[in-house]
Design a protein around this motif. Structure first.
Motif, PDB file in Angstrom:
ATOM      1  N   GLY A  78       0.838  -1.188   0.000  1.00 13.08           N
ATOM      2  CA  GLY A  78       0.000   0.000   0.000  1.00 13.08           C
ATOM      3  C   GLY A  78       0.874   1.239   0.000  1.00 13.08           C
ATOM      4  N   LEU A  79       0.267   2.394   0.195  1.00 10.86           N
ATOM      5  CA  LEU A  79       1.009   3.648   0.152  1.00 10.86           C
ATOM      6  C   LEU A  79       2.041   3.739   1.273  1.00 10.86           C
ATOM      7  CD1 LEU A  79      -1.723   6.302  -0.800  1.00 10.86           C
ATOM      8  CD2 LEU A  79       0.197   5.495  -2.191  1.00 10.86           C
ATOM      9  N   THR A  80       1.686   3.232   2.458  1.00 10.32           N
ATOM     10  CA  THR A  80       2.626   3.282   3.583  1.00 10.32           C
ATOM     11  C   THR A  80       3.909   2.544   3.234  1.00 10.32           C
ATOM     12  OG1 THR A  80       0.805   3.382   5.173  1.00 10.32           O
ATOM     13  CG2 THR A  80       2.954   2.743   6.024  1.00 10.32           C
ATOM     14  N   TYR A  81       3.773   1.360   2.648  1.00 10.10           N
ATOM     15  CA  TYR A  81       4.940   0.575   2.235  1.00 10.10           C
ATOM     16  C   TYR A  81       5.696   1.292   1.109  1.00 10.10           C
ATOM     17  CZ  TYR A  81       7.597  -3.209   0.056  1.00 10.10           C
ATOM     18  OH  TYR A  81       8.607  -3.966  -0.497  1.00 10.10           O
ATOM     19  N   LYS A  82       4.959   1.841   0.148  1.00  5.79           N
ATOM     20  CA  LYS A  82       5.570   2.532  -0.983  1.00  5.79           C
ATOM     21  C   LYS A  82       6.384   3.732  -0.524  1.00  5.79           C
ATOM     22  CE  LYS A  82       4.379   5.204  -5.127  1.00  5.79           C
ATOM     23  NZ  LYS A  82       3.267   5.744  -5.957  1.00  5.79           N
ATOM     24  N   PHE A  83       5.836   4.533   0.396  1.00  9.08           N
ATOM     25  CA  PHE A  83       6.539   5.724   0.865  1.00  9.08           C
ATOM     26  C   PHE A  83       7.823   5.353   1.609  1.00  9.08           C
ATOM     27  CE2 PHE A  83       2.276   8.171   0.999  1.00  9.08           C
ATOM     28  CZ  PHE A  83       2.467   8.584  -0.306  1.00  9.08           C
ATOM     29  N   ASN A  84       7.783   4.279   2.396  1.00 13.71           N
ATOM     30  CA  ASN A  84       8.987   3.845   3.105  1.00 13.71           C
ATOM     31  C   ASN A  84      10.030   3.302   2.142  1.00 13.71           C
ATOM     32  OD1 ASN A  84       9.011   3.785   6.298  1.00 13.71           O
ATOM     33  ND2 ASN A  84       6.883   3.528   5.667  1.00 13.71           N
ATOM     34  N   CYS A  85       9.597   2.629   1.086  1.00 19.05           N
ATOM     35  CA  CYS A  85      10.533   2.168   0.050  1.00 19.05           C
ATOM     36  C   CYS A  85      11.186   3.359  -0.646  1.00 19.05           C
ATOM     37  CB  CYS A  85       9.808   1.299  -0.971  1.00 19.05           C
ATOM     38  SG  CYS A  85       9.358  -0.348  -0.388  1.00 19.05           S
ATOM     39  N   ASN A  86      10.394   4.394  -0.909  1.00 14.28           N
ATOM     40  CA  ASN A  86      10.932   5.605  -1.540  1.00 14.28           C
ATOM     41  C   ASN A  86      11.999   6.248  -0.669  1.00 14.28           C
ATOM     42  OD1 ASN A  86       9.167   5.240  -3.665  1.00 14.28           O
ATOM     43  ND2 ASN A  86       7.686   6.758  -2.969  1.00 14.28           N
ATOM     44  N   LEU A  87      11.766   6.228   0.645  1.00 16.14           N
ATOM     45  CA  LEU A  87      12.728   6.821   1.572  1.00 16.14           C
ATOM     46  C   LEU A  87      14.057   6.081   1.526  1.00 16.14           C
ATOM     47  CD1 LEU A  87      13.067   9.015   3.744  1.00 16.14           C
ATOM     48  CD2 LEU A  87      12.188   7.377   5.422  1.00 16.14           C
ATOM     49  N   ILE A  88      14.003   4.753   1.499  1.00 15.27           N
ATOM     50  CA  ILE A  88      15.228   3.949   1.415  1.00 15.27           C
ATOM     51  C   ILE A  88      15.934   4.189   0.091  1.00 15.27           C
ATOM     52  CG2 ILE A  88      16.144   1.605   1.374  1.00 15.27           C
ATOM     53  CD1 ILE A  88      15.183   2.521   4.117  1.00 15.27           C
ATOM     54  N   ASN A  89      15.177   4.333  -0.986  1.00 12.80           N
ATOM     55  CA  ASN A  89      15.777   4.572  -2.309  1.00 12.80           C
ATOM     56  C   ASN A  89      16.479   5.923  -2.378  1.00 12.80           C
ATOM     57  OD1 ASN A  89      15.009   2.094  -3.410  1.00 12.80           O
ATOM     58  ND2 ASN A  89      13.020   2.864  -4.094  1.00 12.80           N
ATOM     59  N   ILE A  90      15.959   6.909  -1.650  1.00 13.60           N
ATOM     60  CA  ILE A  90      16.615   8.220  -1.605  1.00 13.60           C
ATOM     61  C   ILE A  90      18.004   8.082  -0.994  1.00 13.60           C
ATOM     62  CG2 ILE A  90      16.533  10.523  -0.522  1.00 13.60           C
ATOM     63  CD1 ILE A  90      13.447  10.290  -0.695  1.00 13.60           C
ATOM     64  N   LEU A  91      18.102   7.265   0.065  1.00 13.29           N
ATOM     65  CA  LEU A  91      19.398   7.033   0.705  1.00 13.29           C
ATOM     66  C   LEU A  91      20.358   6.348  -0.261  1.00 13.29           C
ATOM     67  CD1 LEU A  91      21.229   6.987   3.210  1.00 13.29           C
ATOM     68  CD2 LEU A  91      20.137   4.839   3.877  1.00 13.29           C
ATOM     69  N   LYS A  92      19.862   5.395  -1.036  1.00 10.70           N
ATOM     70  CA  LYS A  92      20.714   4.667  -1.971  1.00 10.70           C
ATOM     71  C   LYS A  92      21.186   5.556  -3.116  1.00 10.70           C
ATOM     72  CE  LYS A  92      18.581   0.138  -1.083  1.00 10.70           C
ATOM     73  NZ  LYS A  92      17.763  -0.962  -1.654  1.00 10.70           N
ATOM     74  N   LYS A  93      20.275   6.392  -3.646  1.00 15.58           N
ATOM     75  CA  LYS A  93      20.620   7.255  -4.783  1.00 15.58           C
ATOM     76  C   LYS A  93      21.452   8.459  -4.355  1.00 15.58           C
ATOM     77  CE  LYS A  93      16.449   8.075  -6.171  1.00 15.58           C
ATOM     78  NZ  LYS A  93      15.339   8.633  -6.973  1.00 15.58           N
TER      79      LYS A  93
END
Length: 374
Positions: free
Chosen positions: A192-207
């Protein structure tokens, strides 16, 4: 396990057994495995190779941030691993990503206690702790989509790599009660959106960056703002997100937060998971959602930047656009002028908020004016 021995000859010797670091393994986890391979307690193994009379660093839970380059260079000789390979296992590898420079004393709001995925522990032939799981934003396992754990489920004791139950059981067991961590219950996160937003946060750290509107922002500057907004939300008794008073935040905000500790560290992993998704939602459709957040909660320019020692340019510009901090004239605008201004903006289909009223009237007005409902 061997404990409390001294042997000056060991200080100058190489490791007899050198385990290869696993993918993504954190430095302290690898070092503990080195000690276990030598049938030695991790603290004793450290003191044998880095005696206190020559090295100021002792091994603690913060060693992943505090370990010096000098010690890494010595370890490079003892293991034949390159200095860079060893350094990449430490939290210093997040320099320029998590923070501009990781705080070396270990007192870092973005670094958390040891966390592990119970599913990974079950699948790995040799369980180990991952570097990414020591970052505060890592609240779930990306591979198995389950919450991470940072405490023994039996006695609620925080995980430690350098304490051993009866000086015998390794870090796979709780050092206090001996519970086998691999037997921990698994709680899965929902799609859901909660999971998606947390994934986006982790991807920001990686990028290492994020794009918000026309701004390209370094990840450590974005995380600095996330930290500030987290404090703003958690310290508020009532907060509204997208027009709805969030029940989860309402429950969290009832807690008594200690000013001596970071706000992050005073809420559970699952509460952090919810909090980060809510903050990420504020930065969707930028800057419209940020403006809605400020207007719905009647947050002034001052409140949005208060206590920030350094305010990133992109954030300051965005907040100023929504709620200008400039005082155009020394006198305050009258209530009648505000009401007429609201009528004027409504007739022309212009959004009624403090920013547009300030531009229209050319005066400063009370930021807590209650007639503004938008």
């Amino acid at each position: 396990m061997i404990k409390k021995i001294k042997n000056p000859l060991i200080e100058k010797s190489r490791f007899l057994i050198i385990p290869e670091p696993f993918e993504g393994e954190i430095f302290s986890s690898w070092f503990a495995r080195c000690a276990y391979a030598h049938k030695t307690h991790p603290r004793t193994f450290w003191n044998l190779h880095f005696p206190k009379n020559k090295f100021i660093y002792s091994i603690t839970s913060n060693i992943d941030a505090t370990v010096s380059d000098e010690i890494l260079q010595v370890l490079s000789i003892k293991t034949s691993f390159s200095f860079l390979k060893l350094r990449n296992m430490t939290m210093k590898s997040y320099d320029g990503y998590l923070q501009e420079e990781i705080i070396r004393n270990g007192n870092n709001k973005f670094l958390t206690n040891y966390r592990f995925c119970p599913k990974c522990f079950k699948e790995d032939k040799i369980p180990y702790f991952k570097k990414e799981h020591r970052v505060i934003f890592s609240t779930f396992c990306e591979k198995h989509k389950c919450y991470l754990l940072d405490k023994c489920q039996e006695c609620r004791t925080p995980i430690s790599l350098f304490k051993m139950f009866n000086n015998e059981l390794v870090y796979e067991f709780c050092f206090k009660c001996g519970f086998k961590l691999v037997n921990s219950r698994i709680n899965y996160v929902k799609n859901g959106l909660t999971y998606k937003f947390n994934c986006n946060l982790i991807n920001i750290l990686k990028k290492g960056y994020i794009q918000l509107g026309n701004y390209y922002i370094y990840s450590f500057l974005f995380f600095h703002v996330i930290s500030h907004i987290s404090k703003l939300i958690l310290s508020s008794k009532k907060i509204t997100i997208n027009g709805i008073e969030n029940k989860i935040l309402k429950r969290i905000s009832k807690k008594h937060f200690l000013s001596s500790k970071t706000f992050f560290s005073q809420i559970s992993i699952q509460e952090q998971y919810m909090l980060f998704s809510i903050i990420m939602s504020i930065f969707q459709e930028f800057p419209e959602k940020l403006e809605s957040f400020m207007t719905q909660n009647q947050l002034s320019n001052f409140e949005m930047v208060r206590d920030m020692k350094v305010v990133p340019y992109w954030y300051e510009e965005s907040v100023n656009e929504i709620s200008p901090k400039t005082v155009y004239l020394s006198r305050m605008v009258s209530e009648e002028e505000i009401l007429n201004g609201i009528i004027y903006l409504k007739k022309r289909g212009i959004l009624v908020n403090q920013s547009n009223l300030t531009k229209l009237l050319g005066y400063n007005f009370f930021s807590s004016y209650n007639i503004l409902k938008y």
